[in-house]
Design a protein around this motif. Structure first.
Motif, mmCIF file in Angstrom:
data_model
loop_
_atom_site.group_PDB
_atom_site.id
_atom_site.type_symbol
_atom_site.label_atom_id
_atom_site.label_comp_id
_atom_site.label_asym_id
_atom_site.label_seq_id
_atom_site.Cartn_x
_atom_site.Cartn_y
_atom_site.Cartn_z
ATOM 1 N N LEU A 130 0.820 -0.967 0.106
ATOM 2 C CA LEU A 130 0.039 -0.090 0.018
ATOM 3 C C LEU A 130 0.967 1.210 0.041
ATOM 4 C CD1 LEU A 130 -2.751 -1.243 2.573
ATOM 5 C CD2 LEU A 130 -2.875 -1.120 -0.105
ATOM 6 N N ILE A 131 0.457 2.323 -0.541
ATOM 7 C CA ILE A 131 1.026 3.496 -0.656
ATOM 8 C C ILE A 131 2.232 3.550 -1.628
ATOM 9 C CG2 ILE A 131 1.911 5.524 0.884
ATOM 10 C CD1 ILE A 131 0.243 4.950 2.952
ATOM 11 N N ARG A 132 2.686 2.533 -2.240
ATOM 12 C CA ARG A 132 3.649 2.747 -3.338
ATOM 13 C C ARG A 132 3.400 3.749 -4.293
ATOM 14 N NH1 ARG A 132 7.030 4.018 -5.649
ATOM 15 N NH2 ARG A 132 8.311 3.212 -6.728
ATOM 16 N N THR A 133 2.208 3.847 -4.733
ATOM 17 C CA THR A 133 1.993 5.003 -5.727
ATOM 18 C C THR A 133 2.196 6.451 -5.119
ATOM 19 O OG1 THR A 133 0.442 3.614 -6.946
ATOM 20 C CG2 THR A 133 0.080 5.976 -7.593
ATOM 21 N N GLU A 134 1.503 6.577 -3.928
ATOM 22 C CA GLU A 134 1.746 7.764 -3.378
ATOM 23 C C GLU A 134 3.104 8.279 -2.749
ATOM 24 O OE1 GLU A 134 -2.372 5.930 -2.196
ATOM 25 O OE2 GLU A 134 -0.408 5.329 -2.663
ATOM 26 N N ALA A 135 4.002 7.406 -2.692
ATOM 27 C CA ALA A 135 5.183 7.458 -1.839
ATOM 28 C C ALA A 135 5.827 8.490 -2.200
ATOM 29 C CB ALA A 135 5.785 5.981 -1.849
ATOM 30 N N THR A 136 6.254 8.745 -3.618
ATOM 31 C CA THR A 136 7.294 10.013 -3.647
ATOM 32 C C THR A 136 6.582 11.263 -3.373
ATOM 33 O OG1 THR A 136 8.025 8.306 -5.726
ATOM 34 C CG2 THR A 136 8.547 10.640 -5.466
ATOM 35 N N GLY A 137 5.410 11.477 -3.693
ATOM 36 C CA GLY A 137 4.735 12.771 -3.244
ATOM 37 C C GLY A 137 4.878 12.715 -1.715
ATOM 38 N N TYR A 138 4.160 11.834 -1.213
ATOM 39 C CA TYR A 138 4.100 11.907 0.442
ATOM 40 C C TYR A 138 5.620 12.114 1.026
ATOM 41 C CZ TYR A 138 -0.530 9.960 0.680
ATOM 42 O OH TYR A 138 -2.090 9.785 0.613
ATOM 43 N N GLY A 139 6.485 11.436 0.407
ATOM 44 C CA GLY A 139 7.952 11.581 0.991
ATOM 45 C C GLY A 139 8.520 12.806 0.783
ATOM 46 N N THR A 140 8.214 13.589 -0.381
ATOM 47 C CA THR A 140 8.642 14.929 -0.595
ATOM 48 C C THR A 140 8.105 15.804 0.441
ATOM 49 O OG1 THR A 140 8.954 14.396 -3.184
ATOM 50 C CG2 THR A 140 8.858 16.635 -2.318
ATOM 51 N N VAL A 141 6.782 15.734 0.829
ATOM 52 C CA VAL A 141 6.299 16.694 1.498
ATOM 53 C C VAL A 141 6.758 16.374 3.090
ATOM 54 C CG1 VAL A 141 4.157 17.328 2.620
ATOM 55 C CG2 VAL A 141 4.106 16.879 0.363
ATOM 56 N N TYR A 142 7.014 15.250 3.316
ATOM 57 C CA TYR A 142 7.557 14.932 4.641
ATOM 58 C C TYR A 142 8.986 15.455 4.986
ATOM 59 C CZ TYR A 142 3.988 11.569 5.864
ATOM 60 O OH TYR A 142 2.962 10.876 5.834
ATOM 61 N N PHE A 143 9.852 15.556 3.784
ATOM 62 C CA PHE A 143 11.207 15.896 3.787
ATOM 63 C C PHE A 143 11.278 17.519 4.018
ATOM 64 C CE2 PHE A 143 15.278 17.330 2.382
ATOM 65 C CZ PHE A 143 16.144 16.428 2.907
ATOM 66 N N MET A 144 10.159 18.166 3.228
ATOM 67 C CA MET A 144 9.922 19.446 3.671
ATOM 68 C C MET A 144 9.495 19.894 4.852
ATOM 69 S SD MET A 144 9.910 22.736 2.433
ATOM 70 C CE MET A 144 10.110 22.839 0.608
#
Length: 373
Positions: A130-144
């Motif tokens: 789960l969340i593989r499709t969302e992962a890059t976008g989610y991770g970018t926001v977490y990094f910010m």
């Protein structure tokens, strides 16, 4: 995955898919790392028709839908096999692939049954995370979010420009909403929409349907919701607090970077791969704004691929919240390493140096640990 002279039968002919015919493939001891199914199937088709070994095992270029391939009916003289526990960079999940859906399902099923390795980005019914499709976008926001926290700030109330309207952009906007920020732009190759009121969840659902189902243009958003459309423009002309380049390589140049800085932008996190060119990076560093390069900020997709491998190896399936929590922790750890290796005495963090040095140290320590140097 491929046993000697193993045959994976399967054909699919349609206006969108020219050919899906998988010939016999000879297993060798050479390894070819594979991650996503689009790349996997394209590799199999290319390698099976290149008996002269002209395609090296490091090649990542796949044929397009409009190309024609001729398969062989007997095993090629030399092919490259897929080895267990191996991986390569890939196209994003959901990318249209020339090989077709049925072929991808066969590969997923074969790995599941034979237990010879993991191809990540699989559908959930084949053990995908789960969340593989969302992962890059989610991770970018977490990094910010981590960059802001390090400065004693947060995402809540921030106005954000996001480029693109594909997976990375869509799920960057979604996670920004979750954390109290507002995205005011989206774009495609035709231009940019600027919605000063923000892209809320209803509007985001409309973009998903526009891009994932109807395959329409982002200009239709402006017509539907009555906001500004900037034909031929990128989002960086719109004043913002934070910028998330999430579309493509070199989409943000030096002039764009100066415009962002002059308009008061305090942070940039790259969701796409190398979206800021060298001039833009120099502008960000000279202005000493927060700049998260893609090698750190967009690591979420690869991270969840690793989590998918862990789930497959452990014979477990984590819930959506569990995967999201682990992704958040991974991005926090990446940020911490950037601070350790990129922090200066004045408190400024050069995330380019931090990610480069942190990555080097990790590899160097592994080489020392294994006695290679």
């Amino acid at each position: 995955l491929l046993a000697p002279c193993h045959v994976l039968p399967g054909k699919r002919q349609s206006p969108r898919y020219r050919l899906v015919e998988i010939p016999q493939s000879r297993h060798t001891m050479r390894t070819m790392p594979i991650r996503h199914l689009g790349v996997a199937m394209a590799f199999l088709l290319v390698l099976s028709s290149c008996s002269d070994g002209s395609v090296p095992s490091t090649t990542t270029t796949a044929p397009t839908r409009d190309e024609t391939a001729v398969s062989t009916s007997s095993p090629p003289a030399s092919t490259t096999s897929i080895a267990p526990a191996s991986t390569i960079p890939d196209a994003a999940p959901g990318t249209e692939i020339w090989a077709g859906d049925i072929a991808g399902q066969m590969i997923e099923f074969q790995f599941t049954v034979d237990d010879t390795g993991t191809i990540t980005g699989k559908a959930p019914q084949f053990g995908g995370s789960l969340i593989r499709t969302e992962a890059t976008g989610y991770g970018t926001v977490y990094f910010m979010e981590n960059m802001l926290k390090h400065r004693g700030d947060g995402l809540k109330g921030k106005k954000c420009t996001v480029s693109g309207s594909g997976n990375v952009a869509i799920y960057t906007i979604e996670k920004l909403l979750d954390l109290g920020a507002t995205a005011i732009t989206a774009s495609d190759s035709g231009g940019t929409i600027h919605d000063p009121n923000g892209i809320d969840r209803e509007k985001l659902a409309w973009i998903k349907e526009l891009k994932e189902v109807r395959r329409g243009r982002i200009s239709e958003y402006a017509e539907h919701f009555g906001c500004e459309y900037l034909p031929g423009k990128r989002p960086w002309v719109v004043p913002c607090d934070l910028a998330f380049p999430s579309a493509t390589q070199n989409e943000l140049d030096g002039e764009d970077a100066r415009t962002l800085v002059d308009n008061g932008c305090i942070g940039v996190a790259e969701g796409a791969n190398m979206p800021s060119d060298a001039d833009a990076v120099s502008v960000f560093q000279e202005a000493k704004i927060m700049y998260g390069p893609g090698k750190a900020a967009n690591a979420g997709g690869v991270a969840v691929s690793g989590l998918e491998q862990s789930q497959n190896s452990s014979r477990i399936a984590w819930t959506r919240d569990e995967v999201d929590g682990k992704l958040n922790k991974i991005m926090d750890d990446i940020h911490e390493q950037c601070v350790i290796y990129g922090g200066a005495e004045d408190g400024y963090v050069d995330y380019v140096n931090g990610s480069n040095i942190g990555g080097f140290v990790k590899v160097a320590n592994a080489m020392l640990g294994y006695g290679i140097v």
